[in-house]
Design a protein around this motif. Structure first.
Motif, PDB file in Angstrom:
ATOM      1  N   ARG A   1      31.483 115.812   0.687  1.00  0.00           N
ATOM      2  CA  ARG A   1      30.125 115.244   1.028  1.00  0.00           C
ATOM      3  C   ARG A   1      30.236 113.559   0.917  1.00  0.00           C
ATOM      4  O   ARG A   1      29.650 112.857   1.305  1.00  0.00           O
ATOM      5  CB  ARG A   1      29.268 115.944   0.129  1.00  0.00           C
ATOM      6  CG  ARG A   1      29.017 117.331   0.832  1.00  0.00           C
ATOM      7  CD  ARG A   1      27.854 117.900   0.217  1.00  0.00           C
ATOM      8  NE  ARG A   1      27.526 119.486   0.348  1.00  0.00           N
ATOM      9  CZ  ARG A   1      28.043 120.277  -0.382  1.00  0.00           C
ATOM     10  NH1 ARG A   1      28.698 119.777  -1.655  1.00  0.00           N
ATOM     11  NH2 ARG A   1      28.100 121.471  -0.257  1.00  0.00           N
ATOM     12  N   ARG A   2      30.589 113.360  -0.345  1.00  0.00           N
ATOM     13  CA  ARG A   2      30.713 111.765  -0.745  1.00  0.00           C
ATOM     14  C   ARG A   2      31.369 111.017   0.040  1.00  0.00           C
ATOM     15  O   ARG A   2      31.108 109.908   0.330  1.00  0.00           O
ATOM     16  CB  ARG A   2      30.968 111.756  -2.466  1.00  0.00           C
ATOM     17  CG  ARG A   2      30.099 112.397  -3.265  1.00  0.00           C
ATOM     18  CD  ARG A   2      30.692 111.725  -4.857  1.00  0.00           C
ATOM     19  NE  ARG A   2      29.718 112.639  -5.750  1.00  0.00           N
ATOM     20  CZ  ARG A   2      29.735 112.273  -7.036  1.00  0.00           C
ATOM     21  NH1 ARG A   2      30.665 111.262  -7.592  1.00  0.00           N
ATOM     22  NH2 ARG A   2      28.996 112.698  -7.917  1.00  0.00           N
TER      23      ARG A   2
ATOM     24  N   ARG B   1      32.580 111.641   3.246  1.00  0.00           N
ATOM     25  CA  ARG B   1      31.621 111.439   4.470  1.00  0.00           C
ATOM     26  C   ARG B   1      30.580 110.505   4.590  1.00  0.00           C
ATOM     27  O   ARG B   1      30.353 109.776   5.504  1.00  0.00           O
ATOM     28  CB  ARG B   1      31.050 112.801   5.254  1.00  0.00           C
ATOM     29  CG  ARG B   1      32.404 113.618   5.416  1.00  0.00           C
ATOM     30  CD  ARG B   1      33.250 113.238   6.433  1.00  0.00           C
ATOM     31  NE  ARG B   1      34.830 114.206   6.417  1.00  0.00           N
ATOM     32  CZ  ARG B   1      35.834 113.861   6.309  1.00  0.00           C
ATOM     33  NH1 ARG B   1      36.151 112.588   6.228  1.00  0.00           N
ATOM     34  NH2 ARG B   1      36.785 114.771   6.564  1.00  0.00           N
ATOM     35  N   ARG B   2      29.716 110.608   3.311  1.00  0.00           N
ATOM     36  CA  ARG B   2      28.475 109.705   3.305  1.00  0.00           C
ATOM     37  C   ARG B   2      29.028 108.106   3.274  1.00  0.00           C
ATOM     38  O   ARG B   2      28.648 107.127   3.903  1.00  0.00           O
ATOM     39  CB  ARG B   2      27.591 109.851   2.089  1.00  0.00           C
ATOM     40  CG  ARG B   2      26.771 111.084   2.293  1.00  0.00           C
ATOM     41  CD  ARG B   2      25.661 111.173   1.123  1.00  0.00           C
ATOM     42  NE  ARG B   2      26.431 111.274  -0.037  1.00  0.00           N
ATOM     43  CZ  ARG B   2      26.448 112.357  -0.686  1.00  0.00           C
ATOM     44  NH1 ARG B   2      26.000 113.648  -0.376  1.00  0.00           N
ATOM     45  NH2 ARG B   2      26.973 112.329  -2.142  1.00  0.00           N
ATOM     46  N   LYS B   3      29.931 107.852   2.585  1.00  0.00           N
ATOM     47  CA  LYS B   3      30.843 106.668   2.295  1.00  0.00           C
ATOM     48  C   LYS B   3      31.169 106.300   3.578  1.00  0.00           C
ATOM     49  O   LYS B   3      31.138 105.002   4.178  1.00  0.00           O
ATOM     50  CB  LYS B   3      31.835 106.820   1.428  1.00  0.00           C
ATOM     51  CG  LYS B   3      32.797 105.554   1.188  1.00  0.00           C
ATOM     52  CD  LYS B   3      33.731 105.611   0.413  1.00  0.00           C
ATOM     53  CE  LYS B   3      35.073 104.604   0.273  1.00  0.00           C
ATOM     54  NZ  LYS B   3      35.840 104.497   1.223  1.00  0.00           N
TER      55      LYS B   3
ATOM     56  N   GLU C   1      29.910 106.556   6.483  1.00  0.00           N
ATOM     57  CA  GLU C   1      29.033 106.171   7.520  1.00  0.00           C
ATOM     58  C   GLU C   1      28.744 104.842   7.775  1.00  0.00           C
ATOM     59  O   GLU C   1      28.300 104.353   8.730  1.00  0.00           O
ATOM     60  CB  GLU C   1      27.663 106.826   7.153  1.00  0.00           C
ATOM     61  CG  GLU C   1      27.505 108.404   7.204  1.00  0.00           C
ATOM     62  CD  GLU C   1      26.337 108.937   6.602  1.00  0.00           C
ATOM     63  OE1 GLU C   1      25.551 108.101   6.059  1.00  0.00           O
ATOM     64  OE2 GLU C   1      26.156 110.057   6.772  1.00  0.00           O
ATOM     65  N   SER C   2      29.148 104.027   6.642  1.00  0.00           N
ATOM     66  CA  SER C   2      29.262 102.572   6.708  1.00  0.00           C
ATOM     67  C   SER C   2      30.567 101.590   6.823  1.00  0.00           C
ATOM     68  O   SER C   2      30.707 100.591   6.626  1.00  0.00           O
ATOM     69  CB  SER C   2      28.470 102.012   5.197  1.00  0.00           C
ATOM     70  OG  SER C   2      29.165 102.406   4.339  1.00  0.00           O
TER      71      SER C   2
END
Length: 218
Positions: free
Chosen positions: A65-66, A68-70, A72-73
Motif C-alpha cells: 500500500r505504501r 503504491r501511494r508513493k 502516485e507522485s
C-alpha cells in the motif's frame, strides 16, 4: 537488476539471495518491514521486491500500500511479489488489493520462483522504456527539431505563463523578437542546408548571452 528481499526467516532469505545471485540479479536483503520501507522509499529504490507477507515491523501488504501511494507522485514502478508460508484465498486477495503484482507460497519451487522474478523484471524494464518514450515524445512536442529551442506552441505557452506571473508580481517582462536579415537570400543562394546552419548558429549565439531562466523559441 537490484531486487529487494524482505524476509525475517534466515533460511528462506539465504536461499532467495543465493538463487537470485545465481540468476545474475543483485539482491538487497533486509530482515523486517521497517528496513524494507526505508529502502523502498528512496528515489533509487530497487524496482523489484520479494516481500514476506508476515514479518516484524511493517507487514508485506502494508508495504504494498505504501509503495503504491508513493508511486502516485512519481513515474517509477515497483513490481511487488508477496511471499508467504500459508496463503488462503482471502489472504491472496488482500495482498493483491493492497497493490501486490504476484503471490508466491512457501516452500516455493526454484523454477517457479525464477519464472515469476523474470516476469517482474520484464514488466519493470517495459515500464522504464515506456517512461523514457513518454519523456522523448514530450520533448519532441515542445522542441524545434532543428535548433533544439522551444517550438511555436511551447514558447507561446511559456509567454502566457510569464505574462501571468508578471501581472501577479507587478514586475516588468521583456520580450525580444529577432529576425535574420536577408535570410531568404541565404537559402536561395547557398541552399537550405546552409540556411539551417545559419539558424543553428544564431540560436547558439543567443544561448551564449541569455540566462538559464530565460526562454528562447523559434
Amino acid at each position: 537488476m537490484r531486487v529487494l528481499i524482505a524476509e525475517d526467516d534466515s533460511n528462506a532469505r539465504f536461499l532467495l539471495e543465493n538463487l537470485l545471485s545465481k540468476w545474475e540479479f543483485q539482491p538487497v536483503c533486509v530482515t523486517d518491514g521497517d528496513e524494507a520501507w526505508e529502502i523502498l522509499s528512496r528515489p533509487d529504490a530497487p524496482r523489484l521486491a520479494l516481500l514476506d507477507r508476515v514479518m516484524p515491523g511493517v507487514e508485506g501488504s502494508e508495504l504494498c500500500r505504501r509503495v503504491r501511494r508513493k508511486e502516485e507522485s512519481e513515474e517509477g514502478y515497483t513490481y511487488l511479489i508477496l511471499v508467504t508460508a500459508k496463503g488462503t484465498a482471502d489472504q491472496v486477495v488482500e495482498g493483491l488489493d493492497a497493490g501486490a503484482d504476484d503471490y508466491l507460497a512457501k516452500p516455493f519451487h526454484e523454477h517457479e520462483l525464477r519464472a515469476r522474478v523474470n516476469t517482474g523484471a520484464r514488466i519493470v524494464r517495459l515500464h522504464r522504456h515506456l517512461v523514457e518514450a513518454k519523456k522523448e515524445l514530450s520533448v519532441q512536442a515542445r522542441t524545434d527539431p532543428l535548433t533544439g529551442v522551444f517550438n511555436r506552441r511551447a514558447i507561446l505557452t511559456q509567454l502566457d505563463y510569464e505574462l501571468n506571473r508578471a501581472r501577479r508580481s507587478e514586475k516588468s517582462l521583456c520580450l525580444a523578437l529577432q529576425d535574420i536579415d536577408q535570410f531568404k537570400n541565404v537559402n536561395d543562394t547557398h541552399g537550405h542546408l546552409a540556411g539551417d546552419a545559419v539558424l543553428k548558429e544564431v540560436v547558439r549565439r543567443i544561448g551564449q548571452v541569455t540566462r538559464s531562466y530565460d526562454s528562447v523559441g523559434r
